[in-house]
Design a protein around this motif. Sequence first.
Motif, PDB file in Angstrom:
ATOM      1  N   LEU A  17      -2.758 -12.972 -63.091  1.00 48.56           N
ATOM      2  CA  LEU A  17      -1.418 -13.567 -63.179  1.00 48.56           C
ATOM      3  C   LEU A  17      -0.381 -12.608 -62.605  1.00 48.56           C
ATOM      4  CD1 LEU A  17      -1.610 -15.335 -66.641  1.00 48.56           C
ATOM      5  CD2 LEU A  17      -1.879 -16.292 -64.356  1.00 48.56           C
ATOM      6  N   VAL A  18      -0.504 -11.320 -62.936  1.00 43.45           N
ATOM      7  CA  VAL A  18       0.449 -10.350 -62.378  1.00 43.45           C
ATOM      8  C   VAL A  18       0.388 -10.390 -60.853  1.00 43.45           C
ATOM      9  CG1 VAL A  18       0.947  -7.898 -62.108  1.00 43.45           C
ATOM     10  CG2 VAL A  18       0.403  -8.809 -64.373  1.00 43.45           C
ATOM     11  N   ALA A  19      -0.842 -10.391 -60.326  1.00 41.83           N
ATOM     12  CA  ALA A  19      -0.987 -10.452 -58.859  1.00 41.83           C
ATOM     13  C   ALA A  19      -0.268 -11.680 -58.316  1.00 41.83           C
ATOM     14  CB  ALA A  19      -2.459 -10.501 -58.487  1.00 41.83           C
ATOM     15  N   LEU A  20      -0.441 -12.814 -58.982  1.00 40.42           N
ATOM     16  CA  LEU A  20       0.221 -14.042 -58.529  1.00 40.42           C
ATOM     17  C   LEU A  20       1.737 -13.860 -58.530  1.00 40.42           C
ATOM     18  CD1 LEU A  20      -1.845 -16.886 -60.234  1.00 40.42           C
ATOM     19  CD2 LEU A  20      -1.670 -16.369 -57.818  1.00 40.42           C
ATOM     20  N   LEU A  21       2.252 -13.240 -59.602  1.00 42.34           N
ATOM     21  CA  LEU A  21       3.706 -13.026 -59.697  1.00 42.34           C
ATOM     22  C   LEU A  21       4.187 -12.202 -58.506  1.00 42.34           C
ATOM     23  CD1 LEU A  21       4.347 -12.354 -63.480  1.00 42.34           C
ATOM     24  CD2 LEU A  21       5.466 -14.040 -62.039  1.00 42.34           C
ATOM     25  N   ILE A  22       3.515 -11.077 -58.258  1.00 42.13           N
ATOM     26  CA  ILE A  22       3.895 -10.225 -57.118  1.00 42.13           C
ATOM     27  C   ILE A  22       3.905 -11.065 -55.845  1.00 42.13           C
ATOM     28  CG2 ILE A  22       3.186  -8.280 -55.689  1.00 42.13           C
ATOM     29  CD1 ILE A  22       2.027  -6.991 -58.156  1.00 42.13           C
ATOM     30  N   ASP A  23       2.802 -11.769 -55.607  1.00 46.25           N
ATOM     31  CA  ASP A  23       2.673 -12.616 -54.430  1.00 46.25           C
ATOM     32  C   ASP A  23       3.901 -13.505 -54.300  1.00 46.25           C
ATOM     33  OD1 ASP A  23       1.015 -12.893 -52.341  1.00 46.25           O
ATOM     34  OD2 ASP A  23      -0.032 -14.662 -53.135  1.00 46.25           O
ATOM     35  N   ARG A  24       4.245 -14.116 -55.431  1.00 54.46           N
ATOM     36  CA  ARG A  24       5.349 -15.078 -55.451  1.00 54.46           C
ATOM     37  C   ARG A  24       6.646 -14.410 -54.981  1.00 54.46           C
ATOM     38  NH1 ARG A  24       7.301 -19.483 -54.168  1.00 54.46           N
ATOM     39  NH2 ARG A  24       9.155 -20.111 -55.312  1.00 54.46           N
ATOM     40  N   THR A  25       6.967 -13.273 -55.611  1.00 54.07           N
ATOM     41  CA  THR A  25       8.238 -12.615 -55.265  1.00 54.07           C
ATOM     42  C   THR A  25       8.226 -12.230 -53.790  1.00 54.07           C
ATOM     43  OG1 THR A  25       7.180 -10.657 -56.168  1.00 54.07           O
ATOM     44  CG2 THR A  25       8.864 -11.690 -57.526  1.00 54.07           C
ATOM     45  N   VAL A  26       7.088 -11.698 -53.324  1.00 55.74           N
ATOM     46  CA  VAL A  26       7.021 -11.319 -51.914  1.00 55.74           C
ATOM     47  C   VAL A  26       7.320 -12.529 -51.046  1.00 55.74           C
ATOM     48  CG1 VAL A  26       5.503 -10.553 -50.075  1.00 55.74           C
ATOM     49  CG2 VAL A  26       5.405  -9.446 -52.301  1.00 55.74           C
ATOM     50  N   ARG A  27       6.704 -13.665 -51.397  1.00 54.72           N
ATOM     51  CA  ARG A  27       6.914 -14.843 -50.552  1.00 54.72           C
ATOM     52  C   ARG A  27       8.368 -15.297 -50.608  1.00 54.72           C
ATOM     53  NH1 ARG A  27       4.252 -19.329 -52.158  1.00 54.72           N
ATOM     54  NH2 ARG A  27       2.807 -18.067 -53.375  1.00 54.72           N
ATOM     55  N   ARG A  28       8.990 -15.188 -51.791  1.00 55.43           N
ATOM     56  CA  ARG A  28      10.423 -15.520 -51.879  1.00 55.43           C
ATOM     57  C   ARG A  28      11.174 -14.783 -50.789  1.00 55.43           C
ATOM     58  NH1 ARG A  28      11.363 -16.230 -57.368  1.00 55.43           N
ATOM     59  NH2 ARG A  28      11.367 -18.423 -57.945  1.00 55.43           N
ATOM     60  N   GLN A  29      10.978 -13.442 -50.752  1.00 60.06           N
ATOM     61  CA  GLN A  29      11.617 -12.627 -49.706  1.00 60.06           C
ATOM     62  C   GLN A  29      11.381 -13.287 -48.346  1.00 60.06           C
ATOM     63  OE1 GLN A  29      13.377 -10.099 -50.489  1.00 60.06           O
ATOM     64  NE2 GLN A  29      12.776  -9.900 -52.642  1.00 60.06           N
ATOM     65  N   GLY A  30      10.116 -13.616 -48.103  1.00 56.28           N
ATOM     66  CA  GLY A  30       9.755 -14.200 -46.811  1.00 56.28           C
ATOM     67  C   GLY A  30      10.623 -15.400 -46.498  1.00 56.28           C
ATOM     68  N   ILE A  31      10.744 -16.322 -47.449  1.00 57.85           N
ATOM     69  CA  ILE A  31      11.485 -17.556 -47.207  1.00 57.85           C
ATOM     70  C   ILE A  31      12.955 -17.249 -46.920  1.00 57.85           C
ATOM     71  CG2 ILE A  31      12.327 -19.661 -48.306  1.00 57.85           C
ATOM     72  CD1 ILE A  31       9.533 -19.613 -49.834  1.00 57.85           C
ATOM     73  N   ALA A  32      13.510 -16.342 -47.725  1.00 58.02           N
ATOM     74  CA  ALA A  32      14.918 -16.000 -47.515  1.00 58.02           C
ATOM     75  C   ALA A  32      15.125 -15.536 -46.075  1.00 58.02           C
ATOM     76  CB  ALA A  32      15.325 -14.886 -48.482  1.00 58.02           C
ATOM     77  N   SER A  33      14.246 -14.626 -45.631  1.00 54.06           N
ATOM     78  CA  SER A  33      14.426 -14.086 -44.276  1.00 54.06           C
ATOM     79  C   SER A  33      14.294 -15.215 -43.258  1.00 54.06           C
ATOM     80  CB  SER A  33      13.365 -13.029 -43.999  1.00 54.06           C
ATOM     81  OG  SER A  33      12.104 -13.647 -43.967  1.00 54.06           O
TER      82      SER A  33
END
Lengths: 501, 331, 313, 344
Positions: D322-338
Amino acid sequence: MAPLIAARGISKQFAGVEVLSDVDLELKAGEIHALLGENGAGKSTFAKILAGVYRPTRGTIALNGHIADIASPIVAQKLGITLIHQEPISFPDLSVAENLVLGRTAGAPLARVPWAEMAREANHYMHLLGVRIDVTRPMRGLSIADQQMVEIARALASDSRLIIMDEPTAPLTPKEVETLFGIARRLRAEGRTIIFISHRLEEVRQICDRVTIFRDGNKIATEDIGNLSDADIIRLMIGRPLKEYLHKSGHAHIGELALKVEGLTLPGVFRDISFEVRKGEIVGLGGLVGAGRTDVARAIFGIAPAESGTIEVNGQEVSITDPSQAIGLGLAFVPEDRAVAGIFRTLSTEQNITAAVPWQIAPGGLIRGALERAMAQDSVRRLRIRLASLRQPIGELSGGNQQKSILARWLLTDPTVLILDEPTRGIDIGVKAEFYDMIGELAAAGRAILLISSELPELIALCDRVLVMSEGRITADIPRAEATQEKIMSAAVPQAREVAA
Amino acid sequence: MNAESPAVATGHDAAPPRPRWQVLLIRPETMTLILLILGVFAGSLLSPFFLDINYILRSFTLYSEFAIVALVLTMVIIAGEIDLSPAANMALSACIFAWLQANGMPIPVAVVLGLVSGLAMGAVNAFFVIALQLPSIIVTIGTLTLYRGLAQIIAGDKSIRVPEWFIGVDKIMLVGIPLPVVLFIILAIVLGVVLGNTIFGRQIYQIGTNDVAARHAGIRSARIKVGLFLLVGVVAAFAGIMTASRLGSVRYDLGLGGELQMVLMAMLGGTYIFGGRGTILGTFLAAWLLVIVSTGMIVANVLPAVQLVVLGALLIVSIIATNLIYSRTQR
Amino acid sequence: QAVGHNFKVVYIGKNTGNPYFDSITGGFEDACKQIGCEFEFVAPATAEATSQIPFIEAQIQRGVNVIAIAPNSPDAMNQVLDDARAKGILVLAVNGDLVGNESHRDANILPVDFTKTGPNQVELMGSLIGYTGEIAILSATTEAPDQNTWIAAMNKTLAEDPKYKDMKLVATVYGDDQPEKSTTEMEALLSNYPNLVGVIAPTTVGVAAAAQVVQSRGIADKVHVTGLGLPSEMRDFVKDGTVKAFQLWSPYNEGWLAAYFADGVLNGTIKNEVGQTFEVPNLGSITIGDKNVMNTQAELTTFDASNIDDFNF
Amino acid sequence: MNVLLTLLRRREAGIAVMIALFCLAVGTVKPQFLTLDQMRIILLLTPLIMIGAMGQMMVIVARHVDLSIGSMLGFSAMVSGMLYRFDATWFGFDVPWWTGVPLSIAVGALLGFGNGILIQLFKLPAIIVTLGTLSLYRGMTFIISDAKQIDRQWIPSEIKGLSQTSILTIPKDFPIAGGFNIPWIVIVAFGVAVLTYLFLMHTRIGRQIYALGSNPVAAPLRGINVAAVTLLVFTISGALSGLAGIMYASRWGFVNPSNTGSGFEFQVIAAVVIGGVSINGGVGTVLGTVLGVLLLGCVAAALPLLGIPGTAQSAIYGSVILVALLIDRTVRRQGIASLKRVRA
Ligand SMILES: Nc1ncnc2c1ncn2[C@@H]1O[C@H](COP(=O)(O)OP(=O)(O)OP(=O)(O)O)[C@@H](O)[C@H]1O
Ligand SMILES: Nc1ncnc2c1ncn2[C@@H]1O[C@H](COP(=O)(O)OP(=O)(O)OP(=O)(O)O)[C@@H](O)[C@H]1O
Ligand SMILES: [Mg+2]
Ligand SMILES: [Mg+2]
């Protein structure tokens, strides 16, 4: 000498709908050949058949006099035919360079991927097209225009003898268009053939040698461009003079304010959008693909709300964070992409029609079949939706009738403000005319209408005012009297704005 | 159908409708029913002891907890999501319940807290899937491991007893049917009506068919999905506590591997893994099919190996059939 | 009421593919050939606590006379076993008991007197390490009832018998009867207790895992492994000297005894009461101990290079 | 800002940091956790999962999933085990020790091919098909083996040796790390990882796997043979499961019809997800997956050392996922913003 391509009696059906019938077409080596026609005339379909995306239902295609069976895009590729799709297709997770070379037929499955050469080649073509993109970055996040440029680069790199460009210029700036045309001319000089599909006559006149005109899936004429005036072309395209079929619905009397948008901004997508729409008024929203129109509509309707700015409905300032609120306020939104945001493909048409008004068909929670049936039936009658049974999955209906069903869905909510995003995209000409009538009637009935469209004639003919967006900003507000294709285009295209300023 | 007469101006662009009998008969549930009947025949051929309604009912109680959860899971799958954690949820909430009452908490309170914990687990799933928009299959693989693990931490690998009087829901008979089976049937009817005749149910199908379109049509898909995850959570907890009463004791490995059984029931019933299609009736029949097949083979002392093969084959066959049927109605 | 000798007996193992039960089953089969009863072996695919329940239900339905079972859980099956006994079926726990729930079975057949297992193992370990040094125990699961009785006995013996005063039990760890887990626990033991000289693993999975760790580290001369193991699994380790000696009993005799006991009880020749004694071919006279437990042999059999090849299970 | 972003987007960096922090944390409590010896233990915990993860990764990158790997592992291991067990009775001679390796791989490939055929031919969702074959193949394992375990005495000592002997062994008397060696199966596992890397990053077909997962609709338009690629990834997944099968026999010295490989799919999928392979296809690197596997290995090795009871293990695994998923999620958020930034 045999023509490069000789298509004979090409016909294509989709689910029993004939979208191309007996098209004959000959292409000479070293010519730029325009395909013209209304939306849904069958241009893309024909192009896709040449490129092996679709198999024709009937008909043959000969290359240099030899019948060729273009069974798949791979075969087309091998035969030296490349298609630049109308909607650029891309692999978002792969690098730009990879997108550019992907699908090369050369090389065994286990052949090494020459990353270095690949990048070099990609850079070369990007430079040629005057685009500055890091070719090692992933495709995801590129603007539609840049994606289009990669597509074009790909076609050039594939060094085919026939390159089909399906509305390549739609999202491009004039400068980009110029570069493209320069390259096109050089390819012609090299003896290559180009099919050029566009809705912009002036572009066609600039570079094309001959034009072929489609209407309702039939080839109407093939002529040297010189022999045809714009009026001729339009007449051939739509069968009758423009003004007749786009009658202006002038008589709708314009009432009080229905929708007012003030400084709407969603960083990175659109900014400072302000306009108003009154009851009985049809306000057009024009611009190039990717200009941000859909996103504005989505923001107003609460699908992807803006970060700042205000929205007023019937004079009341409101905050809309979810479509259900928008509906409650009397807003309705016919989305641009029917398949993605509109229909429930496998569900019955009647369900699709009543989807937005659940409580009307289920007073007290339990669905009343008869009630639903009656409402759907009434809509079907009023909008002249052609179907075999209300139980038929909407996916089995033709595009036009699907679109009518979606409109019907929204009319059931009795909206005061109706937002139509490309309502006539991919709809055949007959239904299209009906739509224009309906839009007129709706306005006459005192509804406020925001019409997003990429089709200039449509905007000019139907709208009381035309707003134009470019790169996420409103760049013009043109009253009906002054609305001309030129005016709208120049506002839609970024450079032009700078020139004007 | 004179209501439709004006519409039958069938244009060149409208395909002819499928005849009514096809609409009614060519559906996955029909296939499930046929398989069920075949199963009964096969069972009675395999063993003379099989065809005994009481035995079959008694055997069903062994699967009733999974079957009950599978009914709700069906709705989740139709809505386009999936939840692999309910079996682990059953174990954890049962352990919490058993632990609490073993440590002197009055049974009713312990039951309530058990149900609440189930609800909480549903909420965790919902948070990851809806709020963080992560794929539910991966999220619930994670939570399934987590919940099972927490159960193991609470109970160790010893079993926690429950008081004598609490033991034996499966021995309570209503009109000759064990209570768990009765509950299953009632829940099936209720959910069948909800899914088939209410707006809520209708919107579950619409979300599963096309979530984007659903949101554009003002359907609060997020809310509905959260609701469904919570529902699975609490029902799983209920099933877990029911299991505790049937077994008389709780271990962390209660209902181990149940998630596959549940998914199997939904799939055998013709629920489409990618959402938008499926019925409670289908899952209802599939549950019986599963019980018939497994108990039929067990009572005939067929190797468990063969049972695994048969179940696997059943699943694949049924999904192929379902796909063919749907692609037929698709055009 | 005598049912004659052609009664139906079924043995429900912990799970299929568990080599241990092959030889118990062998005992049942041979005995039934002698007696004339019908024997069948069934088992679930997994050894999970409730997985045996449908099988018991099915046997009741099939109207067998005797259900012999190696329980996967001491209590999860209480209800269904009671149903069986209510139907007049003789329920025997064979190899492993319903600890704390003895009232839910008629009798229990164990290979040896479990009270002697602990001391036997300690003595064997002592003899291997010269009765001095740090030793550890690698057991099955923390709650495994049999192992825990043995471990308790080991602790007692080490504490009380002066003979073992120089042997120091430094740790007891649990490998949950999984090879992976047992191996990591063994590795951890070796790194946590560098001067360990012996490891007792009173579980077949554990002892094999422990032996393998010692073998792969090549420290057989330093760390001695023993415990309860299957000759078939330990043969190699004994041959290459990784393991000097280990112990077990004859599972075969458990099946053999169970079948004869059932026959006697069903036909009234044996009274299933504590203190009763009866004769069993090849095993001599067997006494029913308290809680109706009986053993096939008194002491553990010790396997080493000299006799390992005489055993085929 | 952008630098930070790109660093963040490097999923691998994230996991590497996680591993480092974890090891340091454990090391402070138990210094012996930071020894070569311990590293060897960790490495010995990972090979099977590593091999399985490479196959699973390809499948997931192609926007599918393979739940049947555990059963394929069990079946192929059993086939080889039975060859070793019965070769004398069947052919009257003992087969060479290595025959099990190609055999297991071939058998696994065959089963994987079966998955691929069902999925491609009938256009079925992989998750259901492999759920079915998960149970189907397991059942077949019981049947062919007559539910009998293959004991260690039948597994050739050379096979067992693969998880003990090694090419590089530091001599015992060497001052530091005396006697340290890395067993063959670890080397094989990393070899597989390297090959997978070369295959995915440097061959046309490898890139086509990414393309297919990235945009399945467009793939055929670019002349990608979807059927072939799908069949290939599932066959590879099967073949690698087969390899993992024989490795299992080597590592644990027995093949059991019910234990061998059961639950394998969960460990592997966990490792792959932690490694940052996107379940939506098209995204994932070999390095990330390797790190994901190692992280799980460290956790598994640390627990007994810290005296944490085995009962806590799966809870910890679950949290890690689950932690890994959370990290993944936040990273992807960054991606979308950019991404949005790119447009305006
Ligand atoms: N895959 C398809 N399935 C069903 N109908 C289709 C499909 N593709 C195109 N059509 C229909 O065929 C007709 C012709 O479509 P086509 O895309 O060729 O028109 P077009 O001339 O390219 O229009 P535009 O100028 O908007 O691109 C339209 O009515 C469209 O709805
Ligand atoms: N740079 C981009 N990255 C990702 N998606 C984009 C980008 N630009 C445009 N889009 C998407 O393409 C579609 C068209 O762009 P948008 O809707 O913003 O402008 P539009 O004027 O409505 O275009 P259209 O003429 O297609 O309606 C939208 O779905 C938008 O999200
Ligand atoms: Mg087109
Ligand atoms: Mg738009």
